[in-house]
Design a protein around this motif. Structure first.
Motif, PDB file in Angstrom:
ATOM      1  N   LEU A   1       0.816  -1.215   0.000  1.00 48.41           N
ATOM      2  CA  LEU A   1       0.000   0.000   0.000  1.00 48.41           C
ATOM      3  C   LEU A   1       0.847   1.261   0.000  1.00 48.41           C
ATOM      4  O   LEU A   1       0.394   2.319  -0.416  1.00 48.41           O
ATOM      5  N   GLY A   2       2.080   1.146   0.479  1.00 51.58           N
ATOM      6  CA  GLY A   2       2.951   2.315   0.522  1.00 51.58           C
ATOM      7  C   GLY A   2       4.150   2.080   1.420  1.00 51.58           C
ATOM      8  O   GLY A   2       4.188   1.097   2.170  1.00 51.58           O
TER       9      GLY A   2
ATOM     10  N   LEU B   1      14.526  11.258  10.498  1.00 52.59           N
ATOM     11  CA  LEU B   1      15.446  10.452  11.284  1.00 52.59           C
ATOM     12  C   LEU B   1      16.554   9.907  10.388  1.00 52.59           C
ATOM     13  O   LEU B   1      16.291   9.402   9.297  1.00 52.59           O
ATOM     14  N   GLU B   2      17.799  10.044  10.850  1.00 54.20           N
ATOM     15  CA  GLU B   2      18.940   9.483  10.117  1.00 54.20           C
ATOM     16  C   GLU B   2      19.710   8.537  11.031  1.00 54.20           C
ATOM     17  O   GLU B   2      19.957   8.863  12.204  1.00 54.20           O
ATOM     18  N   PRO B   3      20.076   7.335  10.492  1.00 56.10           N
ATOM     19  CA  PRO B   3      19.776   6.862   9.138  1.00 56.10           C
ATOM     20  C   PRO B   3      18.306   6.486   8.992  1.00 56.10           C
ATOM     21  O   PRO B   3      17.621   6.210   9.977  1.00 56.10           O
ATOM     22  N   ALA B   4      17.841   6.490   7.744  1.00 56.87           N
ATOM     23  CA  ALA B   4      16.439   6.201   7.472  1.00 56.87           C
ATOM     24  C   ALA B   4      16.116   4.741   7.787  1.00 56.87           C
ATOM     25  O   ALA B   4      16.935   3.851   7.559  1.00 56.87           O
ATOM     26  N   MET B   5      14.917   4.517   8.324  1.00 55.63           N
ATOM     27  CA  MET B   5      14.426   3.163   8.594  1.00 55.63           C
ATOM     28  C   MET B   5      13.072   3.020   7.902  1.00 55.63           C
ATOM     29  O   MET B   5      12.104   3.678   8.277  1.00 55.63           O
ATOM     30  N   SER B   6      13.033   2.187   6.892  1.00 55.51           N
ATOM     31  CA  SER B   6      11.828   2.059   6.073  1.00 55.51           C
ATOM     32  C   SER B   6      10.711   1.319   6.814  1.00 55.51           C
ATOM     33  O   SER B   6      10.951   0.372   7.556  1.00 55.51           O
ATOM     34  N   VAL B   7       9.480   1.793   6.598  1.00 60.42           N
ATOM     35  CA  VAL B   7       8.280   1.144   7.134  1.00 60.42           C
ATOM     36  C   VAL B   7       7.367   0.829   5.954  1.00 60.42           C
ATOM     37  O   VAL B   7       7.050   1.709   5.156  1.00 60.42           O
ATOM     38  N   SER B   8       6.981  -0.426   5.820  1.00 57.45           N
ATOM     39  CA  SER B   8       6.123  -0.857   4.714  1.00 57.45           C
ATOM     40  C   SER B   8       4.717  -1.147   5.215  1.00 57.45           C
ATOM     41  O   SER B   8       4.540  -1.769   6.267  1.00 57.45           O
TER      42      SER B   8
END
Length: 306
Positions: free
Chosen positions: A172-173, A268-275
Protein backbone atom coordinates in the motif's frame (compact mmCIF):
# COMPACT_ATOMS: atom_id res chain seq x y z
CA UNK A 1 -21.47 -19.97 20.28
CA UNK A 2 -22.35 -22.19 17.28
CA UNK A 3 -24.13 -25.39 18.33
CA UNK A 4 -22.71 -28.34 16.43
CA UNK A 5 -20.56 -31.32 17.25
CA UNK A 6 -16.85 -30.95 16.53
CA UNK A 7 -15.23 -34.19 15.45
CA UNK A 8 -11.55 -34.27 16.32
CA UNK A 9 -9.31 -37.31 16.38
CA UNK A 10 -11.05 -38.76 19.46
CA UNK A 11 -14.76 -39.44 18.96
CA UNK A 12 -15.49 -39.30 22.71
CA UNK A 13 -14.54 -35.63 22.96
CA UNK A 14 -17.56 -33.54 23.86
CA UNK A 15 -18.57 -30.15 22.49
CA UNK A 16 -18.64 -28.65 25.99
CA UNK A 17 -15.06 -29.75 26.65
CA UNK A 18 -13.87 -27.97 23.52
CA UNK A 19 -15.86 -24.86 24.42
CA UNK A 20 -14.24 -24.80 27.87
CA UNK A 21 -10.76 -25.30 26.40
CA UNK A 22 -11.29 -22.50 23.88
CA UNK A 23 -12.70 -20.16 26.52
CA UNK A 24 -9.67 -20.68 28.79
CA UNK A 25 -7.24 -20.09 25.91
CA UNK A 26 -8.99 -16.85 24.92
CA UNK A 27 -9.81 -15.49 28.38
CA UNK A 28 -6.53 -16.56 29.98
CA UNK A 29 -7.97 -17.87 33.23
CA UNK A 30 -10.48 -20.33 34.66
CA UNK A 31 -12.52 -17.58 36.33
CA UNK A 32 -12.87 -15.49 33.16
CA UNK A 33 -13.67 -18.57 31.09
CA UNK A 34 -16.37 -19.59 33.59
CA UNK A 35 -17.92 -16.12 33.42
CA UNK A 36 -17.95 -16.20 29.62
CA UNK A 37 -19.54 -19.65 29.54
CA UNK A 38 -21.93 -18.82 32.39
CA UNK A 39 -20.88 -21.89 34.41
CA UNK A 40 -18.91 -22.36 37.63
CA UNK A 41 -15.12 -22.43 37.89
CA UNK A 42 -15.08 -26.05 39.14
CA UNK A 43 -17.15 -27.01 36.09
CA UNK A 44 -14.57 -25.48 33.75
CA UNK A 45 -11.73 -27.23 35.59
CA UNK A 46 -13.57 -30.54 35.35
CA UNK A 47 -14.19 -30.11 31.60
CA UNK A 48 -10.49 -29.37 31.04
CA UNK A 49 -9.45 -32.43 33.05
CA UNK A 50 -11.91 -34.61 31.13
CA UNK A 51 -10.60 -33.30 27.82
CA UNK A 52 -7.00 -34.03 28.81
CA UNK A 53 -8.04 -37.55 29.83
CA UNK A 54 -9.72 -38.13 26.45
CA UNK A 55 -6.84 -36.90 24.30
CA UNK A 56 -4.14 -38.51 26.41
CA UNK A 57 -1.87 -35.57 27.12
CA UNK A 58 -1.70 -32.53 29.38
CA UNK A 59 -2.74 -29.19 27.90
CA UNK A 60 -1.89 -26.88 30.78
CA UNK A 61 0.67 -26.59 33.54
CA UNK A 62 -0.84 -25.77 36.93
CA UNK A 63 1.21 -22.87 38.34
CA UNK A 64 0.08 -21.23 41.60
CA UNK A 65 -3.55 -21.98 40.88
CA UNK A 66 -3.40 -20.80 37.27
CA UNK A 67 -3.50 -22.77 34.04
CA UNK A 68 -0.51 -21.99 31.80
CA UNK A 69 -0.92 -23.33 28.23
CA UNK A 70 1.68 -25.85 27.07
CA UNK A 71 2.90 -26.05 23.47
CA UNK A 72 0.38 -28.83 22.81
CA UNK A 73 -2.45 -26.52 23.88
CA UNK A 74 -1.40 -23.86 21.38
CA UNK A 75 -1.32 -26.39 18.55
CA UNK A 76 -4.74 -27.75 19.44
CA UNK A 77 -6.18 -24.24 19.84
CA UNK A 78 -5.02 -23.36 16.33
CA UNK A 79 -7.08 -26.23 14.91
CA UNK A 80 -10.06 -25.55 17.16
CA UNK A 81 -10.12 -21.94 15.96
CA UNK A 82 -10.28 -23.10 12.34
CA UNK A 83 -13.49 -24.96 13.14
CA UNK A 84 -15.11 -22.16 15.11
CA UNK A 85 -14.13 -19.50 12.57
CA UNK A 86 -15.63 -21.63 9.81
CA UNK A 87 -18.88 -21.99 11.72
CA UNK A 88 -18.98 -18.27 12.44
CA UNK A 89 -18.43 -17.53 8.74
CA UNK A 90 -21.35 -19.78 7.73
CA UNK A 91 -23.57 -18.10 10.32
CA UNK A 92 -22.73 -14.63 9.01
CA UNK A 93 -23.29 -15.61 5.39
CA UNK A 94 -26.73 -16.93 6.33
CA UNK A 95 -27.52 -13.68 8.17
CA UNK A 96 -26.47 -11.61 5.15
CA UNK A 97 -28.58 -13.69 2.79
CA UNK A 98 -31.58 -13.29 5.08
CA UNK A 99 -31.04 -9.53 5.44
CA UNK A 100 -30.30 -9.00 1.73
CA UNK A 101 -27.23 -7.00 2.70
CA UNK A 102 -24.20 -6.10 0.59
CA UNK A 103 -22.13 -8.74 2.35
CA UNK A 104 -19.51 -8.11 4.97
CA UNK A 105 -15.80 -7.46 5.40
CA UNK A 106 -13.86 -8.82 8.36
CA UNK A 107 -10.90 -6.55 8.89
CA UNK A 108 -7.91 -6.87 11.20
CA UNK A 109 -5.41 -4.03 11.44
CA UNK A 110 -2.37 -3.07 13.46
CA UNK A 111 -2.67 -0.03 15.74
CA UNK A 112 -0.70 2.29 13.48
CA UNK A 113 -3.31 1.94 10.72
CA UNK A 114 -6.57 1.79 12.66
CA UNK A 115 -7.10 5.55 12.95
CA UNK A 116 -6.64 6.07 9.21
CA UNK A 117 -8.99 3.18 8.58
CA UNK A 118 -11.67 4.45 10.96
CA UNK A 119 -11.54 8.13 10.02
CA UNK A 120 -10.95 7.97 6.25
CA UNK A 121 -11.22 4.58 4.57
CA UNK A 122 -14.28 3.02 6.20
CA UNK A 123 -16.41 6.17 5.81
CA UNK A 124 -15.56 6.21 2.08
CA UNK A 125 -16.42 2.54 1.63
CA UNK A 126 -19.66 2.71 3.64
CA UNK A 127 -20.78 5.81 1.74
CA UNK A 128 -20.76 3.71 -1.44
CA UNK A 129 -21.94 0.46 0.22
CA UNK A 130 -24.28 1.55 3.04
CA UNK A 131 -25.63 -1.98 3.66
CA UNK A 132 -22.19 -3.49 4.10
CA UNK A 133 -21.50 -5.19 7.45
CA UNK A 134 -17.99 -4.69 8.91
CA UNK A 135 -15.96 -6.39 11.63
CA UNK A 136 -13.09 -4.06 12.56
CA UNK A 137 -10.44 -5.29 15.04
CA UNK A 138 -7.02 -4.05 16.14
CA UNK A 139 -4.37 -6.71 16.74
CA UNK A 140 -0.61 -7.25 16.65
CA UNK A 141 1.05 -7.98 13.31
CA UNK A 142 1.52 -11.65 14.22
CA UNK A 143 -2.09 -12.00 15.30
CA UNK A 144 -3.43 -10.30 12.15
CA UNK A 145 -1.44 -12.66 9.92
CA UNK A 146 -2.55 -15.69 11.92
CA UNK A 147 -6.24 -14.75 11.80
CA UNK A 148 -6.13 -14.01 8.07
CA UNK A 149 -4.66 -17.48 7.51
CA UNK A 150 -7.47 -18.92 9.65
CA UNK A 151 -10.06 -17.03 7.53
CA UNK A 152 -11.16 -15.08 10.58
CA UNK A 153 -10.31 -11.88 8.67
CA UNK A 154 -10.90 -11.29 4.97
CA UNK A 155 -8.37 -8.46 4.96
CA UNK A 156 -5.36 -7.79 7.16
CA UNK A 157 -3.44 -4.51 7.37
CA UNK A 158 0.12 -4.70 8.67
CA UNK A 159 3.33 -2.68 8.88
CA UNK A 160 5.91 -5.24 7.87
CA UNK A 161 7.98 -6.43 4.92
CA UNK A 162 7.47 -10.05 5.90
CA UNK A 163 4.39 -11.96 4.76
CA UNK A 164 4.30 -15.72 5.43
CA UNK A 165 3.90 -18.29 2.69
CA UNK A 166 0.27 -18.91 1.82
CA UNK A 167 -0.86 -15.30 2.07
CA UNK A 168 -1.11 -12.82 -0.79
CA UNK A 169 0.04 -9.25 -0.12
CA UNK A 170 -0.46 -5.86 -1.74
CA UNK A 171 2.02 -3.07 -1.00
CA UNK A 172 0.00 0.00 0.00
CA UNK A 173 2.95 2.31 0.52
CA UNK A 174 6.32 2.90 2.17
CA UNK A 175 7.56 5.58 4.50
CA UNK A 176 10.45 6.27 6.85
CA UNK A 177 10.29 6.13 10.63
CA UNK A 178 10.30 9.54 12.30
CA UNK A 179 11.30 11.11 15.59
CA UNK A 180 8.60 12.95 17.53
CA UNK A 181 9.25 15.55 20.23
CA UNK A 182 7.28 18.10 22.22
CA UNK A 183 7.04 21.49 20.55
CA UNK A 184 9.13 23.04 23.33
CA UNK A 185 11.82 20.33 23.21
CA UNK A 186 15.33 21.59 22.21
CA UNK A 187 15.40 19.18 19.25
CA UNK A 188 12.22 20.78 17.88
CA UNK A 189 14.45 23.45 16.32
CA UNK A 190 15.88 20.81 13.99
CA UNK A 191 14.34 19.29 10.86
CA UNK A 192 16.34 16.08 11.14
CA UNK A 193 17.90 14.19 14.04
CA UNK A 194 20.74 11.68 14.04
CA UNK A 195 21.61 8.78 16.30
CA UNK A 196 24.18 11.06 17.95
CA UNK A 197 21.37 13.50 18.83
CA UNK A 198 19.32 10.65 20.28
CA UNK A 199 22.22 9.35 22.36
CA UNK A 200 21.71 12.29 24.73
CA UNK A 201 17.96 11.86 25.08
CA UNK A 202 15.51 9.54 26.78
CA UNK A 203 14.01 7.37 24.05
CA UNK A 204 10.36 6.30 23.86
CA UNK A 205 10.45 3.03 21.96
CA UNK A 206 7.69 0.97 20.30
CA UNK A 207 6.74 -2.37 21.86
CA UNK A 208 9.09 -5.31 21.47
CA UNK A 209 6.70 -7.18 19.16
CA UNK A 210 6.56 -4.28 16.70
CA UNK A 211 8.48 -4.84 13.42
CA UNK A 212 9.71 -1.23 13.73
CA UNK A 213 11.28 -2.07 17.10
CA UNK A 214 13.35 -4.84 15.50
CA UNK A 215 14.77 -2.44 12.87
CA UNK A 216 15.31 0.25 15.47
CA UNK A 217 17.26 -2.04 17.80
CA UNK A 218 19.72 -2.88 15.02
CA UNK A 219 20.36 0.81 14.38
CA UNK A 220 20.59 1.67 18.09
CA UNK A 221 23.02 -1.17 18.77
CA UNK A 222 25.18 -0.16 15.80
CA UNK A 223 25.34 3.39 17.19
CA UNK A 224 26.11 2.05 20.69
CA UNK A 225 23.26 4.03 22.29
CA UNK A 226 22.38 3.26 25.91
CA UNK A 227 18.62 2.66 26.26
CA UNK A 228 18.61 1.80 29.97
CA UNK A 229 16.39 4.79 30.83
CA UNK A 230 14.05 4.38 27.87
CA UNK A 231 10.25 4.16 27.94
CA UNK A 232 8.54 1.33 26.10
CA UNK A 233 5.05 2.13 24.86
CA UNK A 234 2.54 1.31 22.16
CA UNK A 235 2.76 3.33 18.96
CA UNK A 236 -0.53 5.01 19.86
CA UNK A 237 0.84 6.21 23.23
CA UNK A 238 4.29 7.20 21.98
CA UNK A 239 3.22 10.58 20.58
CA UNK A 240 1.25 11.42 23.73
CA UNK A 241 4.28 10.71 25.89
CA UNK A 242 6.47 12.84 23.63
CA UNK A 243 3.97 15.72 23.82
CA UNK A 244 4.40 15.62 27.61
CA UNK A 245 8.12 16.18 27.03
CA UNK A 246 9.07 12.81 28.51
CA UNK A 247 11.50 11.97 25.75
CA UNK A 248 11.94 11.44 22.02
CA UNK A 249 9.56 8.98 20.40
CA UNK A 250 10.66 6.90 17.43
CA UNK A 251 7.52 5.92 15.59
CA UNK A 252 5.68 5.04 12.44
CA UNK A 253 5.16 8.08 10.12
CA UNK A 254 1.41 7.44 9.77
CA UNK A 255 1.00 7.29 13.55
CA UNK A 256 2.82 10.61 13.89
CA UNK A 257 0.81 12.32 11.14
CA UNK A 258 -2.57 11.11 12.38
CA UNK A 259 -1.89 11.80 16.06
CA UNK A 260 -3.80 14.61 17.77
CA UNK A 261 -0.88 15.25 20.14
CA UNK A 262 0.85 18.61 19.81
CA UNK A 263 4.31 17.53 18.68
CA UNK A 264 7.04 18.27 16.16
CA UNK A 265 7.79 15.53 13.62
CA UNK A 266 11.45 15.21 12.63
CA UNK A 267 13.23 13.20 9.97
CA UNK A 268 15.45 10.45 11.28
CA UNK A 269 18.94 9.48 10.12
CA UNK A 270 19.78 6.86 9.14
CA UNK A 271 16.44 6.20 7.47
CA UNK A 272 14.43 3.16 8.59
CA UNK A 273 11.83 2.06 6.07
CA UNK A 274 8.28 1.14 7.13
CA UNK A 275 6.12 -0.86 4.71
CA UNK A 276 2.33 -0.94 4.78
CA UNK A 277 0.74 -4.04 3.34
CA UNK A 278 -2.71 -5.47 2.81
CA UNK A 279 -2.82 -9.26 3.16
CA UNK A 280 -5.48 -11.78 2.20
CA UNK A 281 -5.76 -15.44 1.29
CA UNK A 282 -6.99 -15.13 -2.27
CA UNK A 283 -4.65 -13.95 -5.01
CA UNK A 284 -7.53 -13.12 -7.38
CA UNK A 285 -8.24 -9.43 -7.87
CA UNK A 286 -10.89 -8.29 -5.34
CA UNK A 287 -14.24 -6.89 -6.45
CA UNK A 288 -16.99 -4.76 -4.92
CA UNK A 289 -16.42 -3.40 -1.40
CA UNK A 290 -13.07 -5.21 -1.02
CA UNK A 291 -11.70 -3.58 -4.16
CA UNK A 292 -12.88 -0.15 -3.04
CA UNK A 293 -11.39 -0.68 0.42
CA UNK A 294 -8.00 -1.57 -1.06
CA UNK A 295 -7.98 1.39 -3.46
CA UNK A 296 -9.16 3.85 -0.79
CA UNK A 297 -6.52 2.73 1.68
CA UNK A 298 -3.73 2.99 -0.87
CA UNK A 299 -4.83 6.52 -1.83
CA UNK A 300 -5.12 7.60 1.82
CA UNK A 301 -1.61 6.38 2.64
CA UNK A 302 -0.12 8.04 -0.43
CA UNK A 303 -1.70 11.38 0.52
CA UNK A 304 -0.30 11.25 4.04
CA UNK A 305 3.21 10.15 3.08
CA UNK A 306 3.67 12.54 0.15
Amino acid sequence: MPKCYILLFMHHIQQRQIEAFRAVMIAGSISAAAANLNITQPAVSRLIRDLEAEIGFQLFNRVRGRLVPRAQASKLFHEVERVFVGLDHISRVAQDINAESEGFIRLGTVSSLNKLCASVVLPEVLAVHPRLSVIFDTESTERVLDLVSLRHYDIGLICSEYVPTGLFSVLLGRGDAVAVVAQEHPLAQKECVSMEDLSRERLILPGRTSPLRLSLEKTINAANINTSNSIEASLANGCRLASSNLGVTITDPLVAKTSSAKVKILKLEPAMSVSYQLVRLEKARPTGPSALFEASFKTAIEKLLN
